[in-house]
Scaffold this motif. Structure first.
Motif, mmCIF file in Angstrom:
data_model
loop_
_atom_site.group_PDB
_atom_site.id
_atom_site.type_symbol
_atom_site.label_atom_id
_atom_site.label_comp_id
_atom_site.label_asym_id
_atom_site.label_seq_id
_atom_site.Cartn_x
_atom_site.Cartn_y
_atom_site.Cartn_z
ATOM 1 N N ALA A 1 8.612 3.395 10.416
ATOM 2 C CA ALA A 1 7.908 3.933 11.578
ATOM 3 C C ALA A 1 6.441 3.499 11.575
ATOM 4 C CB ALA A 1 8.008 5.456 11.587
ATOM 5 N N GLN A 2 5.795 3.636 10.435
ATOM 6 C CA GLN A 2 4.380 3.265 10.342
ATOM 7 C C GLN A 2 4.189 1.779 10.637
ATOM 8 O OE1 GLN A 2 2.668 3.148 6.355
ATOM 9 N NE2 GLN A 2 0.820 4.187 7.104
ATOM 10 N N ALA A 3 5.032 0.943 10.038
ATOM 11 C CA ALA A 3 4.906 -0.497 10.223
ATOM 12 C C ALA A 3 5.049 -0.889 11.688
ATOM 13 C CB ALA A 3 5.963 -1.218 9.386
ATOM 14 N N ASN A 4 6.044 -0.349 12.344
ATOM 15 C CA ASN A 4 6.280 -0.784 13.718
ATOM 16 C C ASN A 4 5.340 -0.133 14.722
ATOM 17 O OD1 ASN A 4 8.189 -2.569 12.874
ATOM 18 N ND2 ASN A 4 9.757 -1.919 14.317
ATOM 19 N N GLU A 5 4.860 1.049 14.443
ATOM 20 C CA GLU A 5 3.861 1.648 15.330
ATOM 21 C C GLU A 5 2.568 0.825 15.294
ATOM 22 O OE1 GLU A 5 3.993 4.088 17.529
ATOM 23 O OE2 GLU A 5 6.123 4.464 17.126
ATOM 24 N N ILE A 6 2.158 0.409 14.102
ATOM 25 C CA ILE A 6 0.930 -0.379 13.997
ATOM 26 C C ILE A 6 1.144 -1.777 14.572
ATOM 27 C CG2 ILE A 6 -0.696 -1.429 12.357
ATOM 28 C CD1 ILE A 6 -0.354 1.100 10.644
ATOM 29 N N ALA A 7 2.333 -2.343 14.367
ATOM 30 C CA ALA A 7 2.630 -3.655 14.958
ATOM 31 C C ALA A 7 2.546 -3.584 16.476
ATOM 32 C CB ALA A 7 4.021 -4.122 14.525
ATOM 33 N N GLN A 8 3.057 -2.501 17.041
ATOM 34 C CA GLN A 8 3.025 -2.343 18.495
ATOM 35 C C GLN A 8 1.588 -2.261 18.994
ATOM 36 O OE1 GLN A 8 4.800 1.307 20.055
ATOM 37 N NE2 GLN A 8 5.555 0.182 21.825
ATOM 38 N N GLN A 9 0.725 -1.586 18.251
ATOM 39 C CA GLN A 9 -0.685 -1.511 18.631
ATOM 40 C C GLN A 9 -1.334 -2.895 18.652
ATOM 41 O OE1 GLN A 9 -2.565 1.219 15.896
ATOM 42 N NE2 GLN A 9 -1.081 2.849 16.309
ATOM 43 N N ARG A 10 -0.813 -3.796 17.832
ATOM 44 C CA ARG A 10 -1.371 -5.139 17.739
ATOM 45 C C ARG A 10 -0.626 -6.123 18.650
ATOM 46 N NH1 ARG A 10 -4.461 -5.793 12.985
ATOM 47 N NH2 ARG A 10 -4.056 -8.038 13.039
ATOM 48 N N SER B 1 -2.737 -2.346 3.263
ATOM 49 C CA SER B 1 -2.732 -1.713 4.582
ATOM 50 C C SER B 1 -1.916 -2.548 5.550
ATOM 51 C CB SER B 1 -4.157 -1.565 5.111
ATOM 52 O OG SER B 1 -4.683 -2.845 5.464
ATOM 53 N N TRP B 2 -1.334 -1.883 6.540
ATOM 54 C CA TRP B 2 -0.553 -2.635 7.524
ATOM 55 C C TRP B 2 -1.400 -3.574 8.370
ATOM 56 C CZ3 TRP B 2 4.154 -3.982 7.260
ATOM 57 C CH2 TRP B 2 5.059 -3.203 6.538
ATOM 58 N N PRO B 3 -2.628 -3.247 8.718
ATOM 59 C CA PRO B 3 -3.434 -4.240 9.429
ATOM 60 C C PRO B 3 -3.590 -5.538 8.640
ATOM 61 C CG PRO B 3 -4.394 -2.082 9.736
ATOM 62 C CD PRO B 3 -3.281 -1.909 8.736
ATOM 63 N N GLU B 4 -3.792 -5.434 7.303
ATOM 64 C CA GLU B 4 -3.887 -6.648 6.489
ATOM 65 C C GLU B 4 -2.576 -7.418 6.511
ATOM 66 O OE1 GLU B 4 -4.348 -8.139 1.839
ATOM 67 O OE2 GLU B 4 -4.849 -6.065 2.347
ATOM 68 N N LEU B 5 -1.481 -6.692 6.336
ATOM 69 C CA LEU B 5 -0.178 -7.346 6.264
ATOM 70 C C LEU B 5 0.199 -7.998 7.586
ATOM 71 C CD1 LEU B 5 1.860 -7.787 4.102
ATOM 72 C CD2 LEU B 5 2.973 -5.647 4.705
ATOM 73 N N TRP B 6 0.000 -7.260 8.693
ATOM 74 C CA TRP B 6 0.376 -7.830 9.989
ATOM 75 C C TRP B 6 -0.536 -8.991 10.380
ATOM 76 C CZ3 TRP B 6 4.955 -7.354 10.241
ATOM 77 C CH2 TRP B 6 5.684 -6.180 10.374
ATOM 78 N N GLN B 7 -1.802 -8.941 9.981
ATOM 79 C CA GLN B 7 -2.667 -10.070 10.293
ATOM 80 C C GLN B 7 -2.142 -11.335 9.627
ATOM 81 O OE1 GLN B 7 -7.230 -10.050 10.456
ATOM 82 N NE2 GLN B 7 -6.839 -10.924 8.442
ATOM 83 N N ALA B 8 -1.710 -11.218 8.363
ATOM 84 C CA ALA B 8 -1.167 -12.375 7.650
ATOM 85 C C ALA B 8 0.105 -12.884 8.316
ATOM 86 C CB ALA B 8 -0.890 -12.005 6.193
ATOM 87 N N MET B 9 0.976 -11.958 8.714
ATOM 88 C CA MET B 9 2.234 -12.357 9.344
ATOM 89 C C MET B 9 2.004 -12.952 10.728
ATOM 90 S SD MET B 9 4.952 -12.199 7.589
ATOM 91 C CE MET B 9 5.700 -11.467 6.144
ATOM 92 N N GLU B 10 1.035 -12.423 11.445
ATOM 93 C CA GLU B 10 0.731 -12.968 12.771
ATOM 94 C C GLU B 10 0.320 -14.434 12.673
ATOM 95 O OE1 GLU B 10 -0.833 -8.644 14.399
ATOM 96 O OE2 GLU B 10 -2.271 -10.258 14.037
ATOM 97 N N VAL B 11 -0.445 -14.759 11.640
ATOM 98 C CA VAL B 11 -0.857 -16.149 11.444
ATOM 99 C C VAL B 11 0.351 -17.025 11.147
ATOM 100 C CG1 VAL B 11 -2.161 -17.711 9.949
ATOM 101 C CG2 VAL B 11 -3.199 -15.559 10.709
ATOM 102 N N LEU B 12 1.249 -16.559 10.270
ATOM 103 C CA LEU B 12 2.446 -17.330 9.918
ATOM 104 C C LEU B 12 3.351 -17.531 11.126
ATOM 105 C CD1 LEU B 12 3.322 -15.772 6.440
ATOM 106 C CD2 LEU B 12 2.300 -18.009 6.890
ATOM 107 N N VAL B 13 3.482 -16.502 11.944
ATOM 108 C CA VAL B 13 4.303 -16.624 13.151
ATOM 109 C C VAL B 13 3.659 -17.597 14.134
ATOM 110 C CG1 VAL B 13 5.169 -15.388 15.185
ATOM 111 C CG2 VAL B 13 5.422 -14.378 12.906
ATOM 112 N N ALA B 14 2.333 -17.484 14.314
ATOM 113 C CA ALA B 14 1.633 -18.384 15.231
ATOM 114 C C ALA B 14 1.744 -19.838 14.771
ATOM 115 C CB ALA B 14 0.163 -17.976 15.341
#
Length: 326
Positions: free
Chosen positions: A170-179, A139-152
């Motif tokens: 589209a799906q990836a960036n819409e969910i990223a924007q929500q986060r 899921s994108w929430p799982e993936l973006w959570q992992a990437m957010e940690v790496l970026v931080a």
């Protein structure tokens, strides 16, 4: 050298991207070092690799070669915008190693492979960390959570995709924007005069979301280089198609010759003239091939040239749905 921004970011990258897939396989380490040295001299500051590259040298060997090059040239790292990828299985399934999770893009694997790439590359950060393929099990929430940690942590600066469909972008960036996360800033897709299907939906989606397009196999596995494509080319399926396209390719080669251009430089130049393209990824096996690729920047195609190439290599007819519907 010409530079442009990497997608919607403020980072400047060269319009020729050095692809390193041949390093450790068809290009020995000494020649790979010479290619990277010459790339810097020519102003190429955007290097692309992947955790799984290495060919006969084994998975990860390409990153190790780049890492040894960095180690041998202190101070060079900050001159490079370094991109690598995650998705490929990194453990031999016949070994006793842990192979259950060692592939794809789970949070477990993304974190594990980021650490592995950093070690192999002998660097403290990955400037562009790319998902090598869509992982439909994550899921994108799982993936973006992992990437957010790496970026931080400062381990990753930007994230990108490769081989994504338009709706994945589209799906990836819409969910990223929500986060409140930057999301994808680039997309690597197969794109050349011969393979233009991404013009239907991927390029329009990428441009809408501010992703830079990084074409791989920009010369269609060698078919646009003049002569036959190498038998072990990444686009090997097109190698056998040379005979089916002989008349078309001969016309293309004459078109280039009449204007004093090499077929390979023309193929790259056409991509550089396409909307949304940041720069094609070239995979030179020798310094001479790199130098030849850079000459594409000197080619200016006028409207007549572009129309002639469109007639010779028809695209899908524009973007969807107008390409196939009213």
């Amino acid at each position: 050298m010409e530079y442009t921004h990497l997608g919607r970011t403020g980072t400047s990258v060269s319009r020729i991207v050095l692809g390193t897939m041949n390093f450790g396989d068809r290009t020995p380490e000494e020649e790979a070092f010479a290619i990277m040295d010459r790339a810097l001299e020519l102003g190429v500051n955007f290097f692309d690799t992947a955790n799984g590259y290495g060919g006969s040298g084994g998975r990860g060997e390409t990153e190790r070669i780049i890492g040894r090059w960095f180690a041998a040239r202190p101070g060079v790292r900050d001159d490079i915008v370094l991109a690598t990828k995650v998705h490929s299985p990194m453990v031999d399934p016949t070994s006793d190693g842990d192979v259950v999770n060692a592939r794809g893009a789970s949070a477990w694997q993304v974190r594990r492979e980021a650490i592995g790439s950093l070690q192999r590359l002998q660097t403290d950060r990955i400037d562009l960390y790319q998902f090598h393929h869509i992982d439909r099990h994550i899921s994108w929430p799982e993936l973006w959570q992992a990437m957010e940690v790496l970026v931080a942590q400062g381990t990753v600066v930007y994230t990108g995709s490769s081989n994504f469909a338009a709706w994945n972008i589209a799906q990836a960036n819409e969910i990223a924007q929500q986060r409140n996360f930057l999301g994808l800033v680039s997309e690597q897709s197969v794109y050349s005069l011969i393979r233009r299907s991404i013009e239907l939906e991927v390029i329009p989606a990428a441009r809408n979301y501010g992703l830079g397009i990084l074409p791989w196999s920009p010369l269609a596995g060698g078919l646009l280089s003049g002569g036959s494509a190498p038998a072990n080319s990444r686009s090997a399926e097109l190698t056998s198609a040379r005979a089916d396209r002989e008349e078309q390719l001969q016309s293309y080669e004459r078109f280039a010759q009449e204007r004093g251009w090499t077929p390979s430089a023309l193929g790259l130049a056409w991509l550089l003239h396409q909307p949304g393209v940041t720069g094609p990824i070239v995979g030179p096996r020798t310094v001479e091939q790199l130098e030849s690729a850079v000459t594409a920047l000197d080619i200016v195609l006028n409207d007549d040239d572009l129309r002639a190439l469109d007639e010779l290599f028809p695209g899908p007819g524009g973007q969807a749905p107008e390409a196939y519907a009213w």
